[in-house]
Design an enzyme around this catalytic site. Sequence first.
Site, PDB file in Angstrom:
ATOM      1  N   SER A 164      28.201  36.950  40.382  1.00 35.80           N
ATOM      2  CA  SER A 164      29.109  35.885  39.956  1.00 35.80           C
ATOM      3  C   SER A 164      28.950  34.733  40.935  1.00 35.80           C
ATOM      4  O   SER A 164      28.493  34.937  42.060  1.00 35.80           O
ATOM      5  CB  SER A 164      30.554  36.408  40.028  1.00 35.80           C
ATOM      6  OG  SER A 164      31.473  35.343  39.919  1.00 35.80           O
ATOM      7  N   TYR A 192      37.815  41.158  43.740  1.00 34.58           N
ATOM      8  CA  TYR A 192      36.649  40.772  42.926  1.00 34.58           C
ATOM      9  C   TYR A 192      35.601  40.071  43.803  1.00 34.58           C
ATOM     10  O   TYR A 192      34.404  40.380  43.739  1.00 34.58           O
ATOM     11  CB  TYR A 192      37.131  39.845  41.800  1.00 34.58           C
ATOM     12  CG  TYR A 192      36.066  39.430  40.803  1.00 34.58           C
ATOM     13  CD1 TYR A 192      35.643  40.310  39.802  1.00 34.58           C
ATOM     14  CD2 TYR A 192      35.506  38.161  40.838  1.00 34.58           C
ATOM     15  CE1 TYR A 192      34.686  39.919  38.877  1.00 34.58           C
ATOM     16  CE2 TYR A 192      34.547  37.764  39.909  1.00 34.58           C
ATOM     17  CZ  TYR A 192      34.145  38.654  38.928  1.00 34.58           C
ATOM     18  OH  TYR A 192      33.195  38.267  38.005  1.00 34.58           O
TER      19      TYR A 192
HETATM   20  P1  NAD Z   1      33.307  41.847  29.475  1.00 30.42           P
HETATM   21  O1  NAD Z   1      34.689  42.281  29.793  1.00 30.42           O
HETATM   22  O2  NAD Z   1      32.964  41.566  28.057  1.00 30.42           O
HETATM   23  O3  NAD Z   1      32.235  42.876  30.020  1.00 30.42           O
HETATM   24  C1  NAD Z   1      32.496  43.865  30.982  1.00 30.42           C
HETATM   25  C2  NAD Z   1      32.024  45.176  30.400  1.00 30.42           C
HETATM   26  O4  NAD Z   1      32.093  46.186  31.422  1.00 30.42           O
HETATM   27  C3  NAD Z   1      32.922  45.647  29.238  1.00 30.42           C
HETATM   28  O5  NAD Z   1      32.116  46.026  28.149  1.00 30.42           O
HETATM   29  C4  NAD Z   1      33.645  46.854  29.823  1.00 30.42           C
HETATM   30  O6  NAD Z   1      33.963  47.843  28.858  1.00 30.42           O
HETATM   31  C5  NAD Z   1      32.593  47.354  30.800  1.00 30.42           C
HETATM   32  N1  NAD Z   1      33.163  48.247  31.810  1.00 30.42           N
HETATM   33  C6  NAD Z   1      34.340  48.105  32.470  1.00 30.42           C
HETATM   34  N2  NAD Z   1      34.528  49.157  33.288  1.00 30.42           N
HETATM   35  C7  NAD Z   1      33.448  49.967  33.134  1.00 30.42           C
HETATM   36  C8  NAD Z   1      33.075  51.215  33.705  1.00 30.42           C
HETATM   37  N3  NAD Z   1      33.862  51.844  34.599  1.00 30.42           N
HETATM   38  N4  NAD Z   1      31.895  51.767  33.327  1.00 30.42           N
HETATM   39  C9  NAD Z   1      31.101  51.153  32.409  1.00 30.42           C
HETATM   40  N5  NAD Z   1      31.420  49.976  31.833  1.00 30.42           N
HETATM   41  C10 NAD Z   1      32.580  49.406  32.201  1.00 30.42           C
HETATM   42  O7  NAD Z   1      33.056  40.538  30.359  1.00 30.42           O
HETATM   43  P2  NAD Z   1      31.692  39.812  30.786  1.00 30.42           P
HETATM   44  O8  NAD Z   1      32.049  38.427  31.104  1.00 30.42           O
HETATM   45  O9  NAD Z   1      30.610  40.067  29.799  1.00 30.42           O
HETATM   46  O10 NAD Z   1      31.374  40.528  32.166  1.00 30.42           O
HETATM   47  C11 NAD Z   1      30.108  41.091  32.472  1.00 30.42           C
HETATM   48  C12 NAD Z   1      29.826  40.900  33.958  1.00 30.42           C
HETATM   49  O11 NAD Z   1      29.679  39.511  34.217  1.00 30.42           O
HETATM   50  C13 NAD Z   1      30.924  41.390  34.890  1.00 30.42           C
HETATM   51  O12 NAD Z   1      30.351  42.047  35.998  1.00 30.42           O
HETATM   52  C14 NAD Z   1      31.597  40.106  35.331  1.00 30.42           C
HETATM   53  O13 NAD Z   1      32.190  40.219  36.609  1.00 30.42           O
HETATM   54  C15 NAD Z   1      30.412  39.177  35.356  1.00 30.42           C
HETATM   55  N6  NAD Z   1      30.757  37.755  35.310  1.00 30.42           N
HETATM   56  C16 NAD Z   1      31.355  37.221  34.219  1.00 30.42           C
HETATM   57  C17 NAD Z   1      31.658  35.872  34.231  1.00 30.42           C
HETATM   58  C18 NAD Z   1      32.316  35.192  33.059  1.00 30.42           C
HETATM   59  O14 NAD Z   1      32.730  34.042  33.201  1.00 30.42           O
HETATM   60  N7  NAD Z   1      32.437  35.827  31.899  1.00 30.42           N
HETATM   61  C19 NAD Z   1      31.375  35.086  35.334  1.00 30.42           C
HETATM   62  C20 NAD Z   1      30.761  35.665  36.430  1.00 30.42           C
HETATM   63  C21 NAD Z   1      30.455  37.004  36.405  1.00 30.42           C
END
Ligand code: NAD
Length: 261
Positions: A149, A162
């Site tokens: 991130s 986080y």
């Molecule tokens: P999201 O909530 O759609 O995806 C997260 C996924 O992780 C979900 O499918 C959830 O079910 C899964 N998950 C949660 N706990 C879990 C576990 N114990 N075992 C296996 N799977 C698990 O949101 P996203 O934005 O697609 O996030 C994906 C990654 O991107 C994350 O690591 C998040 O921190 C990172 N991220 C997202 C953003 C953003 O703005 N969306 C920005 C920076 C980083």
Amino acid sequence: MPTNNEPLSGRRALVTGSATGIGRSTAKRLAADGASVIVNYVGPPDQAESAVKEIEGEGGRALAIAADVSNEEQVQAMFAQALEELGGPIDLLVNNAGIEKPFNVVDMPLEEWNKVIAVNLTGAFLCTREAARGMTKAGIPGAIINVSSVHEVIPWREFSHYCASKGGMKLFMQTVARELAPQGIRLVNVAPGAILTPINQDLIDDAEKRKAVEDEIPLGRTGKPEEIAAAIAWLASPEADYVVGSTLFVDGGMTLFPKFI
Ligand code: NAD
């Protein structure tokens, strides 16, 4: 059907947390680029199964496997199943699963701290270790890509757990990159900015809040999951063979903006 001209043809990929959001887009993109993809998920299987159907519908190969990435036994069972089903060890791991929930540090229950560290950081460790063991044993090269991130470098109020997990992911990745590069196993991070996915449901639902975030992004807009997937696909491909231990920020310039949050 994927052909040998596709950059990831013959690769065996596993994307954690890929039923939704960035992970789902990444699983689809890696499959479109020729990889066989494990769609890892927790909870009900519906969304993971629909991701697999979408990939198969486009001529790709995918399989959904449930596992909580913070659970050692479940992670080991998932990699064992992947090895059997795909006929060889995972050589492309995307550590994408992640969670967040805001608390000021004074109000942060230990349980919430532990949960975020367990999924975001320990989960990445457990999956990295299993993937590295498989590749090392087979003597094959590969790539391990963490979805970190912008908060691997930008402090974020109310998200100390986080930020600690994503900052930790940076030095974990760089340290293991040094350990594994001699075997041709590359580790890199992709650091998204604000991407519209279920983790940012508040930004999807609240136009005013979204505008406030967009005002902090030099490019003036939030990102799409497909834009993160594209970066991951390139970093996984042979074109990126000389990229080791770096973080690629895909953030519309957010890290250039000191006022952010
Ligand atoms: P999201 O909530 O759609 O995806 C997260 C996924 O992780 C979900 O499918 C959830 O079910 C899964 N998950 C949660 N706990 C879990 C576990 N114990 N075992 C296996 N799977 C698990 O949101 P996203 O934005 O697609 O996030 C994906 C990654 O991107 C994350 O690591 C998040 O921190 C990172 N991220 C997202 C953003 C953003 O703005 N969306 C920005 C920076 C980083």
